[in-house]
Design a protein around this motif. Structure first.
Motif, PDB file in Angstrom:
ATOM      1  N   GLU A 148       1.801 -34.791 -36.058  1.00  0.00           N
ATOM      2  CA  GLU A 148       1.707 -33.628 -35.171  1.00  0.00           C
ATOM      3  C   GLU A 148       3.017 -33.401 -34.425  1.00  0.00           C
ATOM      4  O   GLU A 148       3.473 -32.257 -34.260  1.00  0.00           O
ATOM      5  N   ASP A 149       3.642 -34.482 -33.971  1.00  0.00           N
ATOM      6  CA  ASP A 149       4.935 -34.373 -33.289  1.00  0.00           C
ATOM      7  C   ASP A 149       6.015 -33.906 -34.250  1.00  0.00           C
ATOM      8  O   ASP A 149       6.852 -33.047 -33.896  1.00  0.00           O
ATOM      9  N   TRP A 150       6.016 -34.441 -35.452  1.00  0.00           N
ATOM     10  CA  TRP A 150       7.081 -34.125 -36.420  1.00  0.00           C
ATOM     11  C   TRP A 150       7.038 -32.674 -36.883  1.00  0.00           C
ATOM     12  O   TRP A 150       8.084 -32.067 -37.078  1.00  0.00           O
ATOM     13  N   GLU A 177      -3.258 -42.892 -35.772  1.00  0.00           N
ATOM     14  CA  GLU A 177      -1.888 -43.021 -35.270  1.00  0.00           C
ATOM     15  C   GLU A 177      -0.936 -42.175 -36.102  1.00  0.00           C
ATOM     16  O   GLU A 177      -0.034 -41.522 -35.576  1.00  0.00           O
ATOM     17  N   LYS A 180      -1.083 -38.516 -35.109  1.00  0.00           N
ATOM     18  CA  LYS A 180      -0.369 -38.211 -33.863  1.00  0.00           C
ATOM     19  C   LYS A 180       1.128 -38.052 -34.115  1.00  0.00           C
ATOM     20  O   LYS A 180       1.770 -37.120 -33.592  1.00  0.00           O
ATOM     21  N   TYR A 181       1.697 -38.960 -34.911  1.00  0.00           N
ATOM     22  CA  TYR A 181       3.125 -38.849 -35.206  1.00  0.00           C
ATOM     23  C   TYR A 181       3.416 -37.601 -36.022  1.00  0.00           C
ATOM     24  O   TYR A 181       4.412 -36.900 -35.782  1.00  0.00           O
ATOM     25  N   GLN A 200       6.102 -30.229 -35.138  1.00  0.00           N
ATOM     26  CA  GLN A 200       6.559 -29.401 -34.024  1.00  0.00           C
ATOM     27  C   GLN A 200       8.078 -29.347 -33.960  1.00  0.00           C
ATOM     28  O   GLN A 200       8.658 -28.333 -33.562  1.00  0.00           O
ATOM     29  N   SER A 201       8.720 -30.433 -34.351  1.00  0.00           N
ATOM     30  CA  SER A 201      10.177 -30.514 -34.230  1.00  0.00           C
ATOM     31  C   SER A 201      10.923 -30.240 -35.533  1.00  0.00           C
ATOM     32  O   SER A 201      12.157 -30.221 -35.543  1.00  0.00           O
ATOM     33  N   ASN A 202      10.186 -30.011 -36.622  1.00  0.00           N
ATOM     34  CA  ASN A 202      10.823 -29.749 -37.914  1.00  0.00           C
ATOM     35  C   ASN A 202      10.150 -28.568 -38.599  1.00  0.00           C
ATOM     36  O   ASN A 202       8.921 -28.548 -38.739  1.00  0.00           O
ATOM     37  N   GLN A 211       8.045 -43.931 -37.831  1.00  0.00           N
ATOM     38  CA  GLN A 211       7.311 -44.655 -36.800  1.00  0.00           C
ATOM     39  C   GLN A 211       6.384 -45.689 -37.442  1.00  0.00           C
ATOM     40  O   GLN A 211       5.942 -45.523 -38.579  1.00  0.00           O
ATOM     41  N   GLY A 262      11.944 -38.431 -39.191  1.00  0.00           N
ATOM     42  CA  GLY A 262      10.982 -39.109 -38.335  1.00  0.00           C
ATOM     43  C   GLY A 262      10.502 -40.394 -38.986  1.00  0.00           C
ATOM     44  O   GLY A 262      10.211 -40.400 -40.180  1.00  0.00           O
TER      45      GLY A 262
END
Length: 331
Positions: A217-219, A211, A214-215, A221-223, A203, A201
């Protein structure tokens, strides 16, 4: 930790900034005058990048304190709010209000370049800082070496980050000299030497903690695993750490930053952050006022100078915490 973070926040709020944009004459957010009348002294405008940026707030505070040592200098501080239009408007207003010296901490160097050029053309002294805008004839600069700031971390990370690691990268604004040079350094000093490491990831988080959160939190979830956070500043690194602080899956995650903010030093002390590069706001402020005074009094016509880039980790963090405690930045 909570009490210490409150003191970090109080440092950021110590300056009452101007939230100005568009045309018109700005009211000063704060001023420092020591002895003598303003008519006999020098008017200096300091235009900060953003109040929300912990390092920018630290630097603005340090500049305010340092200015008190110069009886002939009256300092006004303004907040660019991480917005190019706002910052550019403030630079133009400083020209209109006939400041003797304008110090600019750019939000985006190329966006501010033509406006700093206007300062010089108006016969006003200009200094760019954190990050410098290079190549403006007649403009001075006080900065650090961003390639080395990242490099001291990247070279240490070669041995620290495990084999076949998964990492995430938090970048500063595209086009910002410090952001671009720090990312370039990580590429050359680390990623090209550790092809086994996978970036899962990356960004642009614009130096901003929220900011970055937020990134992150996404990472997560996917890793199922993130071995390290590679951040171009402490503020973003702290945001990523905040997201996983109570998640046992990430308890061994490494994290790297730049700036040496109070929050980062405390995170290193607690074992939650791996290292940072100290970009001393006090050293920058000292050089800014020294250089500004020389320009204003005719001692120099143009000055370009840098501060050092020491690595801060668990072995030496206490000495830097002690420095910030003496200044009141850490209670």
């Amino acid at each position: 930790m909570k009490k210490r973070l409150i003191s970090v926040l109080s440092m950021s709020l110590a300056i009452t900034f101007l939230a100005a944009c568009g045309a018109g004459t700005p009211k000063t957010s704060d001023s420092t005058a020591s002895g003598g009348s303003s008519s006999k002294g020098y008017k200096v405008a300091y235009i900060a990048r953003a109040q929300s940026d912990s390092f920018a707030a630290w630097l603005a505070n340090a500049v305010k304190d340092e200015a008190k040592k110069y009886p002939d200098i009256k300092l006004d501080v303004f907040d660019g709010q991480a917005n190019d239009d706002t910052e550019n408007s403030m630079i133009e207003n400083a020209i209109t209000n006939k400041y003797d010296l304008v110090i600019v901490q750019p939000n985006n160097g190329e966006a501010q370049r033509p406006y700093v050029e206007k300062v010089v053309k108006a016969g006003i002294h200009a200094i760019t800082t954190n990050a410098r805008i290079s190549g403006i004839e007649g403009a001075s600069s006080v900065d650090a070496n961003p390639y080395e700031q990242a490099g001291v971390n990247a070279r240490a990370a070669i041995e620290q980050i495990p084999q076949n690691a998964k990492v995430v990268v938090l970048d500063g604004p595209s086009g910002n000299f410090h952001a671009d040079e720090r990312r370039k350094s990580w590429q050359k000093e680390f990623f090209e030497k550790r092809p086994d490491v996978k970036i899962v990831g990356e960004q642009i988080a614009n130096w901003n903690k929220d900011e970055a959160m937020k990134y992150m939190e996404d990472w997560i979830q996917s890793n199922d695993k993130i071995d390290a956070v590679i951040s171009m500043n402490d503020n973003m690194a702290a945001g990523a750490i905040e997201v996983v602080k109570d998640n046992p899956k990430f308890k061994n995650m490494l994290a790297y930053g730049v700036d040496g903010t109070a929050e980062a030093l405390l995170l290193i002390q607690e074992g939650k952050m791996t290292s940072t590069c100290m970009q001393s706001a006090y050293d920058l402020a000292t050089k800014l006022l020294e250089s500004g005074n020389k320009l204003l009094t005719g001692g120099e016509k143009q000055i370009d100078t840098d501060i050092g880039n020491p690595l801060v980790n668990k072995d030496n963090v206490q000495q830097y915490i002690d420095i910030l405690k003496k200044s009141g930045a850490i209670k």
